[in-house]
Structure formats: C-alpha cells, structure tokens
Design a protein around this motif. Structure first.
Motif, short mmCIF file in Angstrom:
data_model
loop_
_atom_site.label_atom_id
_atom_site.label_comp_id
_atom_site.label_asym_id
_atom_site.label_seq_id
_atom_site.Cartn_x
_atom_site.Cartn_y
_atom_site.Cartn_z
N ALA A 1 -5.84 19.53 -4.98
CA ALA A 1 -4.70 19.35 -4.07
C ALA A 1 -5.19 19.03 -2.67
N THR A 2 -6.19 19.76 -2.23
CA THR A 2 -6.70 19.55 -0.87
C THR A 2 -7.35 18.18 -0.74
N GLU A 3 -8.06 17.78 -1.79
CA GLU A 3 -8.68 16.45 -1.72
C GLU A 3 -7.58 15.37 -1.70
N GLU A 4 -6.52 15.56 -2.46
CA GLU A 4 -5.46 14.55 -2.48
C GLU A 4 -4.78 14.45 -1.11
N LEU A 5 -4.63 15.57 -0.43
CA LEU A 5 -4.11 15.50 0.94
C LEU A 5 -5.03 14.65 1.81
N SER A 6 -6.32 14.81 1.59
CA SER A 6 -7.28 14.01 2.36
C SER A 6 -7.19 12.54 1.98
N HIS A 7 -6.87 12.27 0.73
CA HIS A 7 -6.66 10.88 0.31
C HIS A 7 -5.37 10.32 0.90
N LEU A 8 -4.36 11.17 0.96
CA LEU A 8 -3.11 10.74 1.60
C LEU A 8 -3.40 10.28 3.03
N GLU A 9 -4.30 10.99 3.67
CA GLU A 9 -4.68 10.61 5.02
C GLU A 9 -5.42 9.27 5.04
N VAL A 10 -6.25 9.04 4.04
CA VAL A 10 -6.99 7.77 3.99
C VAL A 10 -6.04 6.60 3.75
N ILE A 11 -5.17 6.72 2.74
CA ILE A 11 -4.27 5.60 2.45
C ILE A 11 -3.26 5.43 3.60
N GLY A 12 -2.83 6.53 4.19
CA GLY A 12 -1.94 6.45 5.34
C GLY A 12 -2.61 5.77 6.52
N THR A 13 -3.90 5.99 6.69
CA THR A 13 -4.63 5.33 7.76
C THR A 13 -4.75 3.84 7.48
N ILE A 14 -4.95 3.48 6.22
CA ILE A 14 -4.96 2.05 5.87
C ILE A 14 -3.62 1.41 6.24
N VAL A 15 -2.53 2.07 5.88
CA VAL A 15 -1.21 1.55 6.20
C VAL A 15 -1.04 1.42 7.71
N ALA A 16 -1.45 2.46 8.43
CA ALA A 16 -1.30 2.44 9.90
C ALA A 16 -2.11 1.31 10.52
N MET A 17 -3.32 1.10 10.01
CA MET A 17 -4.16 0.04 10.57
C MET A 17 -3.56 -1.34 10.26
N LEU A 18 -3.10 -1.53 9.04
CA LEU A 18 -2.52 -2.83 8.67
C LEU A 18 -1.27 -3.14 9.50
N ASN A 19 -0.57 -2.09 9.95
CA ASN A 19 0.64 -2.29 10.75
C ASN A 19 0.37 -2.30 12.24
N LYS A 20 -0.84 -1.97 12.64
CA LYS A 20 -1.08 -1.70 14.06
C LYS A 20 -0.78 -2.89 14.96
N GLY A 21 -1.12 -4.05 14.48
CA GLY A 21 -0.86 -5.23 15.30
C GLY A 21 0.62 -5.54 15.45
N ALA A 22 1.37 -5.16 14.43
CA ALA A 22 2.80 -5.44 14.48
C ALA A 22 3.55 -4.38 15.26
N MET B 1 0.82 -1.21 0.00
CA MET B 1 0.00 0.00 0.00
C MET B 1 0.86 1.27 0.00
N LEU B 2 2.09 1.15 0.50
CA LEU B 2 2.97 2.33 0.56
C LEU B 2 3.18 2.94 -0.83
N GLU B 3 3.01 2.15 -1.89
CA GLU B 3 3.14 2.73 -3.24
C GLU B 3 2.26 3.97 -3.41
N GLN B 4 1.08 3.94 -2.81
CA GLN B 4 0.19 5.09 -2.99
C GLN B 4 0.31 6.10 -1.85
N PHE B 5 1.20 5.83 -0.90
CA PHE B 5 1.44 6.79 0.19
C PHE B 5 2.72 7.58 -0.12
N GLY B 6 3.83 6.85 -0.24
CA GLY B 6 5.11 7.52 -0.49
C GLY B 6 5.74 7.11 -1.81
#
Lengths: 303, 303, 303, 303, 303, 303
Positions: free
Chosen positions: A62-83, A25-30
């Motif tokens: 631009a503002t919407e993409e920042l909000s999407h960055l937050e969505v994909i970043g949240t997906i990454v954070a959730m997938l890593n949360k257990g680890a 998923m990081l491909e769409q974050f960083g």
C-alpha cells in the motif's frame, strides 16, 4: 503512521509538455486500475487484517503504491505544466486558447478548464474516482485473488501507455511502475498459496451435486470445448430440459403468506389487473395523426 | 440470441415473508459481487473475445449467471411478497405501517417506499448498481484472473447469506448458487492456464532490475517475513535511502518548457506567491472573538 | 516518496466491540468530510503546486491526514473486531446471527455482509467514496479557501462523533483528530493571507457595475438585514423590475444563425409544433375508466 | 415560493453557434462548481437555517443562482441552437454529420447524440451532476466557510471561460456572472464574521496539547518555512519519533473482546493463516510457460 | 428570472419532531422521483425548447416544482427540528444520544451525523441525488412521455408516504403535493397529443417488416396473451428458429479488415490463444491442500 | 431460465473499422437509453409482477432487449476490431499510435486505453452505466408509462445514430433495433390501457380543490396558452397572491417542540447567531492587499 520524503521513488524526466498525453496518463492516477485504487485496496485490507505476515505485506505494498501515485501524478503534472497558467494568465488571444484547449482530441479540456492544469482524481474520460472500484470483501483468499487480478490489470494498462509515448523519460518511469505490478503479483500469489487449503474459498463446502457440472447454456453451430468444460473435469449438460429446475422441482418461486398478507396481495392484484379480453384504444393510436383519430385500426402486418 | 424459459434453473421455496432478509439478499442481486455484475462481466468479455473456445465459455457462464440473477431476484420477490401492497392498499393504520416499514433495522424501507416491494437494482445499503463494478480491460490473462477473483468473492458472500437464514428453501437455493461459483472458478482457472505463458500478463517484459525486489516500506517492531518477501524470492530492501530514486537519479520531477511556457509559468507563480516572511492576520484570528480582534496573538503552545 | 511506520500517530484503545458505532465512524473514513478526502485533496494540490512553501505545507498535511486515516480506520477495525468472523465461522445459529447483524439500527449490516467486518471505503449510509468530494480547481487562493472550509467541516463531524460515544479511548483519539483539523485550518489561513492580494480570487477584475449590488430576491414580510446586505456595503435592490435584465437589454436570449441552420431549426419546429387551438383526447382520458371512455369531459373544477 | 419572469437577469447575445464552446460552458451549468450546485447549496442551507438574517441571505442568493443557472443554460442553448435538429431532421448526408458531431474535439458529441442539442445536466466531460458536490453539513460557521470557498472557485472557472471566447455577447454575460460570485463572497464573509466567535468552529475546544503543533511530515532537502509553520505560530516537530504515538502510548490499536468473541476471532485467524515457512508453488509459476512448469525456480535478481 | 416569496405555496404544520419519518420524506426531496428531479427535468427542457407554448408550460411547472421542493424540504426540516442541535450542543449524555441517533431503524443517522439535521440532497437510503435521474433527450414527443411517466411515479410515492403518517398537517401538505402531480400529468398529456402525429416518435419510419411482430421469447407452461400480443395487433412468433437472424442472414457479426489490421488481430489471437488439448494444472488445484498438491485429480462428479 | 443461441437476432455486417463511430454506438450499449437499461428495467419488473399476462409480456421483451444488447455490442466490437490489439501488440511506432488513439475527436481513447478495444459498459462520454437509470417503482400503471416513455426515447437515439453513419450494414441493423422499440411501445400501451381505470395512477384520489388548477408561475410578455392550461380544462391562476399559501394559511412552516427540544434549539440559535448590528472586518478585506489591511473601507458602489 506515514512519513514523506521529498524525493520520488523514481525520477521523472519529461521532455516536453503534452496535455493530451497527460489526459491518457490519468487512467493510472484516478482511473479504476490506477495507483490510488491499488493503494486504498491494500491499505484497507491491511487495517482489517489480523494475520501479522499478511498485514505487513499489505501495508508495505500500500505504501509503495502511494509512492507510485506520486510518480504518475508527477508525470501528469509535468506534462500539463506548460499549459497550466495559460487560462489563468490569459496568455494568448481567445481563439488561440480555445484551439489549444480543445485540440488534443480527448478529455484534456477538463483538466484545463475545471482543474486548472493540476492532476485531478479522474480517469481519462473525466469520470471521478469511485470507491466502487475497490472489491475488497474481507476474506483473505478472495481478497488475495482480487489483488492478483488487480496487479495483472494494472500491468496491462501501463503496457498500453508505454506503447503510446516516445518520450524516453516518460517511457522509463512507466516501465518501472509496470514492473512493480509484476513484483507485487508474485508476492500476492505467494501469500495466497501459503494459505492451505485456499480452494474453494471460505468454509462452507460446495454441494457435490453441482460442483463439477458444466451447463452448456450457449448453443448453436459447433461448440469448441477445452479443459474448462471437458469430460475429464466436468459433467457436460447440453440438454435444455436438464438445465432447468436442476433440483428436481417445478422451477417455480413460491412463498408462504399469512391470511392477512393474502388479502392485501389479492386486493392489489385485482385493482391493477390488465384485462386480456379487450383491445383498448391507446395513446399510440391517439398519436398516429388525424386519420386514425378515434379508431384502433391495426397497422399493416408483416407479409 | 437469448431465449427464456419460465422455469427457474433452481426452484425457490420461501417459508414466509421477511423484508429485512430480502434487503440483505439484494447484495447478490444489485450489489457489487452479485449476479448482474457477473453476467455483465462475462457477457461483455464474450462480445470482445476472438478465441472461439473462450468466447463460448464466457457466453455459457454469462447466460447461467443471468439465470442465477433470476433465482436470487425471485427469492427477493418472494421475501417481499407479503409486504408488497401494504403501502399501496393502505392495509393498516398509519402508525402500524410506519413501524413495520422502519422496524427491520436495515435498508428495507427503501424497497418498500421507493420500489413498492419489487426487487430493485441496489445493494443492501440502497446504492444503485454501477458499471464501475466491472473491471474487464480486454486482455484475456488479466480478465480471466479478474473472473477467478470475482467468483471467489461471490462464493463468500453467498456463504455469509446462508449463515444468516434458517429458512430451508432459501438456504437450499443459496447453496446451489454458491456451488456454481465454485464450478465457474474451476473453469476460468482452466482457461487461464491454457494460455501459456500467461505470466507476466501482456507482452512487454518487466525491467529485470526491479522485478524481484521487495521494498520494505512499512517498518517498526519486528517484520514477520514469508515467501512473499523471502530472500529466496526477492531482494529485500529495508534501507530507506535505497527505496528512494531507485533509478539512481535525484528523485525530482522535471519537464522541458518552451520560452513562452516559461513566461506564463513564471507570471503565474509570481502573481500567486505566498510570502514567507510575513505573519499576516487571518480569518481565523478575526473569528476568535472580540478579545483577539485585530491581534495575531499566538495561542498557548504545547509544553 | 511515502514510508510507513507500524506505530500509529495516536494510540487507539477501544473498550469493547460495537459495530453500530463503527458504522457511524465510517463518516470520517470513507465519508465526504473524512480523512481520505482530506489526504487526497492536499496530495493532489501538492503535486500541481509550484510555490515551494505551499507545496511543502500541502504534502506535510496530506501525509498527516493519511496517518489520521489509519487512526480512524483502526478505530473502525477495533469496533468491528468482535463481530468479524461471526458470519465467516458460522459461530451462532442463524436467527441469532440475523438479529445481531440487523439490530444496530443503522447500516452496519453492510460492513458485515459485504465487507466481512473490515473497514470499507464508504460513509455511514453505505455510499462508496467519490472523487466528486474533492473540489480542488488548481487556483491557490480558491483551493486554500476550500481547504479552510474542509478543515472546519471535518472539525464539526468529529465533534458530533465525540458526543455520541462514552468509550474513553475512542473519545480520546477522536479528540486528537478533531484538534488537528483546527491546527491545519490555522496553517491554511496563514498560507492564504500570505498571498496578497488574494481577493477577489484570480486575475480578472469584477465588473464595477455589479460587484457591490445586493439583489433582494426573496421577499415577503419583513427583511432582517445585516452587514451582508447593509447600505454601507451594498446597493440594495428590491424593485423586481430592477432585478431583471440588469444590463439594460430586453432579457432575452438570442443567437445568430446561418441560413442553413435556420432552415433546419424551422423544419424541426414545424414538425414538432404543439397545436394550441385543439383540445385533443389524451391518454389520461383513455385511462379514466369506462364512463369517460371516448369523451374529454372536463373534471370538476375548484369552486 | 418561487415565481418566474420570462426576462433573464442578464440579456444573452450569442454571435454564432458553437457546440464545442457550449460543451465547455456546461462546467458552470451541470459541473461541480456550477450554478446548480450553488443554488442547491444555499437553498438547502436556507431550509435548515433558523437564524432569520442568514435564512434570508441564503434564500436571496439561492434564488439569484437559479436565475444565473437560467442565464448560463441559455448561453448553452444558444450556442447549440444551430446544431440542434441536424440529427433529428437528417439535414446533411451522414459522413458530413458524423464529421460535424465529432469534430469539436471535446465532449460535445454527447450533447448532440444523447441530449439532442438541449442543455444537459452534465459537466464538460459528460459526467452527470451529483449531490456529492454539495458539502453542506448544517453548521453555520462551517457552511459559510464552504460558501466562501465555493464562490471563489466559481469566480475562477468563469474567468477561465471568459479567456476562452472572443464572442462579445458571451464574454459580457460571463463577466456579469463572474462578478456576482465576488459580490456573494463578500456577503458570506460578512455573515461569517458576524458570528463571534466563529473559530474554532463548533463548541468543543481543541486539545491544547496538539492545537499549535506542526508536524513536519514531508522531509528531504531544505524545508521552506512560512507563517503556516513558523516558530511564532507553531511548535515545529521534525523528529520522526516525536511524530508517532504522540499521546505517549505504544501506537497500537487494541480492543477488549469477550470470551466468545475471542473464540471466533481465533478460529478465523487459524483457518486463514498464511504459513510463512513454506515456499509454495503459485499460479504465477504455473503461468510462466512450459520451461518452468512444476518448478518454483526463482527468477533473476537485481545485481 | 426567478423571484422568491417567503410564503410557502402550502402551509406546513407538523405536530411533533420525528427524524425517522423525515428520513422517509427525503425520497421526495433528494430521491429519484422527488421534486428536485422534477424541477430540473422541466427547467432544462424549457431552456432547450423553441415551441413558445411548450416552453411556457415547462417553465410554469418547473417553477411550481421548485416551490414544492421548498414545501417538502420544510416538512423535512420541521420533522428534524427537535433533533437538530442535540449533537451540536451535547444536550444529553452520550449513550442516550447514541440510542436516539440509531434508534429510528432507518437512515436518519446520516441526516444527524453528516448533515447536522438539515435537509440533505439524498434519498431515504442516503444516496446523493444524481443527474442520471433526468432522462430528457431533447425530443418533445419523447420528453413529454417521460414527463407523463415521471408525474405518475411521483404521485405514487406521495401516496405511499401519506399512508405512512398520521400527522394531520403532514398528511394535508403531502395530499396537496400528490394532487399537483395529477394536474401536471394532465397538462403534459394535453401537450403531447397537441403534437400530431406523435407516434411513432421522431421522423424515421419503422421498418414495416418488424413493426408489428411480437417475439414470444419467454416460453414454458401456458402463455397468457392479451391485446399487447394478440393476433389482431401482432404477428406472434413462437418458433425459436424464426426468432433468430430475422433478417435472413446467418446471425453472425462480421467486419471488413485491412491487411494491416488482419496482421495485428492475428498476432494478438495467436499470442493469447487458450490451448484446448491440454489439461493444465491450475491455481485451484494448488489451493486444494497438500493431498492434491501436484495432481489434477478430478473431484467427484454428479451421479 | 435463460438460454443462449450463438446466432444473433439480427446479422451484423460492418464494412470497416471505425473506433470513433463505435464510441457513439456505446450510447445504446452502456448509455442511459440503451439496451441494458431496457432489459434490466423489464426484467426486474417481471420478477416483481404478479399479473400473469404482464409478467409474461415483461419477460418476453426483457429477453429480446438482452438479444438487442448483443446485437449493438457486436456492432461496437466489430467497429473496434481493427483497432483492437494495436496497443497490445505495439503494432506501430508510438507517435502514430498516439495519433490514432486520440484522433477520433470523441471518447474512443477510453475504449482503447482502458478497455483494450472491447465493448465497455459506458456511454459515449465514458460514464459507467448506473442503476439510477432505472425508474421502476413497482406500480404497474406508473411503470408501464415509464416503459412507454423509455421506448420512445430509445427510438429517437437510434434514429440519431442511423443519421450518423453511411455504413449500410450498420444502418440496417440499427433500423431493426429502432423498429423494435416502436413495436414494444405499442405492446406497453396496450398493457397500460388494459388496466381500467389507470388514471390517476394509484388508489388515493387527488384533492378536488387542486386537481384542475393551473398555476401560471412564469410570467412576462404574452403567455401563449393551449389545451394544457386552457379555461376548458383548468382554472388558470395568474395572480401571484393566489399562488401562495393556497390552503388559506399563512404559508409558514411550523412544528410542535417539547420543552427539552426548545431548550436545545434555543441554545444552538444563540451560540451561532449572526449579529446584524456590526460591520465586522472579514477575510475578504484582509485579502484585498496592503492598502486596505486593517480597514473595512467599503469598495466603490455602482453609480
């Protein structure tokens, strides 16, 4: 000015942790086609834009993409949360921890060891985000084409990620993000074609001698032609001689030098000339072993 | 397989040496919009392409761009030729040499000191060429859009360079290179629209709930609207509440955790919690000087 | 979710265009200590943070830094506005244009030629922004210290920029941005010291044998000591022998190898051994010219 | 001047080879928080430092970090020693070799294929070390804070690595390296607070109107407040209107333009204006397939 | 283990400050051919080296290069010393400061604004040092050749810098550094040729069919031949047909696919095929302005 | 000018798809020792070269390396062909696709997710190709040595790859590519030694006082000496005192400052001095927890 609301633009519901999937998923974050690249691309264009309609459009997206960055970043954070915290709290014995860190089969070990389980600004290979991903050049017809292309690329990467996970919440949120790239592409297309004319881009006209010529540079076997090089649209030049020095000159490069410059250039050339008449012994021959030490015996030739 | 002919595709006639101008020309040699980026972009796409017509098109243009790289590189080499060897041969006294190396007012000193007057693979700021400039993702409808955008960017950079020099030979060769970008753009456009349908790119359809929505994310004063967000084409959403959690959820991010994961996450959170009820002394206060040593006196507030 | 308001957080009033000054301002737009680095640093930390107070703090400041990025970007855009379009519209004759593009004496030519006068994501040397600027590692006590340090660095860069311009509007806006770094540092300090204990960072205790030792590694003349290596705080070890192999071992590196591994390692070592008993002729001698061809005569030695 | 003694600062005893573990250890060899970054950070600060006590401190620790680089590099070399030579000597049949090279599940294949089993200057993702990791800016109070933060980060990464391996020799050496980061942090803290005052950093005072304001930029649900934004320490500004244009202006960006500049800016704007009154056909519509060819029919809208 | 002595290996006596010259000197501090690159190159090779003589040689020279890094860094620091503090102390009025910061005509503004006058780890263009400069691959005969080449490059850069300054103290110290590169090259040559055989490098023999063939790939006008492609040393192949598919095959690329793979590849190809029989309207035509709207009229052709 | 023929220089016959192996092959496509680096290295040297024989040689080999880039790129494309389209066509259920994407155990996931199965310009770790790989400096004797070294490195990497695969077609094509590196090294050696003298490189003679000195910088245990530091070839300096300040000076760095410069330097030093006589409380102590709050109690010391 930016403001932030704690609610995401799209709710993120992840079924279970999966650091390996997080890494993809990081491909769409960083990554180069990700949301930060998109947000920054449009934001910097907006700052330099004087056309009020386009400026507004660019800042909206631009503002919407920042909000999407937050969505994909949240997906990454959730997938890593257990680890997350496993290494910090030393929750398992070492061998088990080592296995879980390296077992995902991709670069998720970087997220764990270097970034502590947080969402880092890297792509799925661990490469840090780079400003070189941004291809804005400050011309609206070129930049809008770049934006159209960028949206189409981002759409495809999301499609690949969707095909990689069966987690319904992740699939759902990725579907939203993918869809928005389509919507943005439509907007940028409308903005581009509202500039008339927009082709050729810029102000200087092309040289009519070369604007509708197609050079058939790759030859061999049969050439399958299409409208991109058809006789209707182009003069098709296959003759190798007609592909060279097409200005009618001799195809060389020349420059006028002052007398002083000539002196220096000549001195340099003379000092560093390679003599063609000798067959000097070289380091390669010195390195061939005792047998050939001190000789320049030619190795075996073909045939 | 590639073959090389010693004649350039376009004859290069430079009037006189000018390392400062050479430095600007590097944008199209080793810069992000330059000829190497173009050649590599199409060459790598050609290698991965299975459609015979597009494969041929991509290799034709890749090969031509390599030939353009040779033309622009020859311009750079000619513009530097008079300066080349100055440092190597110690042709002037040091102060004069220092002045000429640093006097161009841009980054041409890098070409002289680090690269000895040869054409380096950097842009006009001295930044080495990067594979990050290449945005190919292996989907033809996205990659062709990227190519169209890249050609339009390169056209603009050439236009800027043409406007910067009065040397007729340089202007002439740049005019050829600029024109070819226009021709290539036409070809890539034809190739893109020969794929039908090509929009939306990819195979997965967008989610119809969000494909024609425009989120008015940047607000204030008056919004100047156009076809990119008109009511004909989009549902225009200005209400901030309707921009959040558009899926109808609560806009939060959640993940299912195993019991073991919860234990670790909780332990980590507890160990690293920031207490909100205290007003601890901090390093900032320790650093405010003797007067405030040991106190947490609040500085003056606004109003 | 982010929202945008068209009003800046701070009004930007620039007296006149100055592309050279704009280039210096890029340090705080696309440079390592600039506002994008700050915004991304806190935003990615916020996404990975579970402590509700810190998460809120990080997102508050991330959002403000994005608003600062907009302010500094607007300063850059205004300073470039008069120059923008000069190359695009071919507004002057070429020699004049060349002079104005290269005359600023810094890297502003990159903004003009490559970015068309828009605010690019580079620093004042033309280096693209890099994710390597972000040093977040996902541990709160370490990351808060990183944030404190980052704020203090950004404060200093703003101070330098303020000292470089007499334009009152630019000075005023930079003063605001500089001040906010101070305010943010105070907040991050409070958040750090609200975690108790926060030193040493992490969970594993240091080895008591080495936690309060100071190795005097740089010797010669007189050592000026202070509290950082005073006897009150440290055991000061100057004896070179006591600085080596401080574990009491022999200071070597060893590894256990399987029989199979030993075989391979030995074969490799044998095949690539450098014989010490020979004085082989080398490429250097071959290159010393005719006189020394074929000989390994030792050059003159010192004294 | 540097001198080298063949004994390591800490003896390295590795039980058995493990290229996968070696790859993780690279984080502290060629990674952003690793020993090279530390050594270079302090060494370059020492060269630019005029304060005799700090200069000595910085060179002491720089030299020790170089010695630590040697220790961690030796650990990497030992862990790779059994694998080294396998590819060079073709010690196994190919399929077995392929399995062992790719089986570690992280980036250890890069160490084997590209670096031949030696310790490369990359991190655990294979990313080459970058000067961008160094955040020194030449102000002592900022740089010392950066050093404090860097030591705390390095301590954490070592802690994670310790938790990943059960090899007692590796654990032991890593424990020493981790401990020394703690000792260095103490020294840098002492040096920072020996400068009085050191807060705010630099010389220019903050603007008192904004130094103690907290902008509540992220809103929604409940805000959990702490000393970092408490009323004791800050004026807490939640009203969105009071967060904008805080200078009392209109929040716009403006610049004075000369008559000539205005002419060019206007010409550029006119030539590139996006017309808002049209709904032009676009490439997206051309790409929707035969059915929609030649029409600009709006797609289905939401609801 | 490393130890440091406060005396430099060579005394540095700079006559007067000169930030512009300091910027050029950075090539050998943080540039690709500079002393850090040299030190790291040999140090990492030493760590991975098992041959005791070479290991010692590499560590000796690595340590000396670190000492040279200190010498060149001290030159940079001295040349910047008068300028350091100017921005920090606001010692002049702003316009004067701006002129002095940007007046050097190269990238010295970066040293002042971003690095505060300290010696930064960048080259003379402001590009941060990169691990990509290190080309070590872990094979001694290849690495020794890389070292020989690196020493010869560094010698040349020093020679250029010496030719740029008349300051006797700087010239003197640079002369020492330049000379040591010559001495190191001699040592590395001796070490290379002490491995016998060392050519071809590695263990696998070249294919005798192709080891002594020279492909004349660049043709046109006259070819000036020398020992590098003479008949004594090579079979010279000019015939274009004999340069292709030299294995005697058909020069194509093929792969065996499973039935399932074929299905997917075919589906992808069909979905993304470019139709060659159509002449579709494209975005370029839409962008040509009203006159051509809706038509695909071919533009004027050449001749 | 370049021309392209559709037949490869060497026929590529891959038995079956293997994305993991494809990822390793990327080292020679987009890696530092790969074919693009080689082609660009010689091509840019050819453009800047005035010696007609060398110019021809460089362009011959540059063109052949481009043809090799095509061969290795075709190998990569064939190895990925079966996997390509899997994500695009959603050919399998998600869990199966996830397993196959991440199961190769190296970075092949990047090729699939980001690049769609095409050959990307990255190395086997996913790091984008960088112009920093090119070490050309524009001096023929240095550049030829760099070329010799580069060919020997590339030979070794090919050897490693050959040892990793049992696919006869891949092995065969790699064997050809490896062999050509050997042939090119021979040519570059001949070209180097055709320049006489070529050692020392450049024009400035080394300082005879230091050209034949060997500084024994790494000491301890026994030093194993060889011809690289033997008494026949060098004056061997082991005494630490004789290694310092070898010019006979005091080993310090000094610079002449103007009165004005002294004033500023002094003011800066005074403002930022670290007081050595105090033992200030620090952030570390504040962070040790409640027990030590407000005290500067020294922690336990060693023994």
């Amino acid at each position: 000015m930016f403001a932030h609301n704690k609610r995401l633009q799209y709710t993120v519901r992840v079924s279970e942790t999966n650091p390996g999937l997080a890494n993809l998923m990081l491909e769409q974050f960083g990554g180069p086609q990700g949301e930060l690249a998109a947000a920054i691309r449009y934001f910097t264009q907006a700052l330099g834009e004087d056309d009020p309609g386009r400026k507004d459009l660019l800042m909206d997206i631009a503002t919407e993409e920042l909000s999407h960055l937050e969505v994909i970043g949240t997906i990454v954070a959730m997938l890593n949360k257990g680890a997350k915290g496993r290494l910090a709290e030393a929750a398992e014995e070492e061998a088990e921890m080592y296995r879980s860190i390296t077992g995902a089969g991709n670069d998720s070990h970087v997220t764990q060891v270097l970034y502590g389980g947080g969402p880092p600004l890297i792509n799925s290979a661990g490469v840090p985000w780079s400003g070189a991903y941004i291809d804005t050049i400050g011309d609206p017809s070129a930049d809008l084409r770049s934006n159209i292309a960028a949206e189409s690329r981002a759409k495809i990467i999301y499609e690949r990620l969707i095909n990689l996970t069966a987690d319904p919440g992740v699939k759902d949120a990725l579907g939203f993000l993918m869809t928005r790239e389509v919507a943005h592409q439509i907007s940028f297309e409308k903005a581009l074609y509202s500039i008339q004319p927009n082709f050729p881009p810029g102000k200087l006209p092309p040289d009519p001698r070369f604007a509708r010529v197609y050079f058939d540079m790759s030859q061999g076997e049969v050439d399958l032609r299409g409208p991109w090089n058809s006789d209707e649209n182009f003069e098709f030049v296959s003759n190798r001689d007609e592909q060279q020095a097409v200005d009618g000159g001799d195809g060389s490069g020349t420059v006028g030098l002052s007398a002083k410059e000539k002196t220096v250039v000549t001195a340099l050339a003379k000092r560093t000339a390679s003599e063609t008449g000798l067959d000097p012994m070289t380091g390669a021959e010195l390195g061939m072993g005792e047998a050939s030490q001190g000789t320049a015996a030619a190795p075996k030739k073909r045939k």
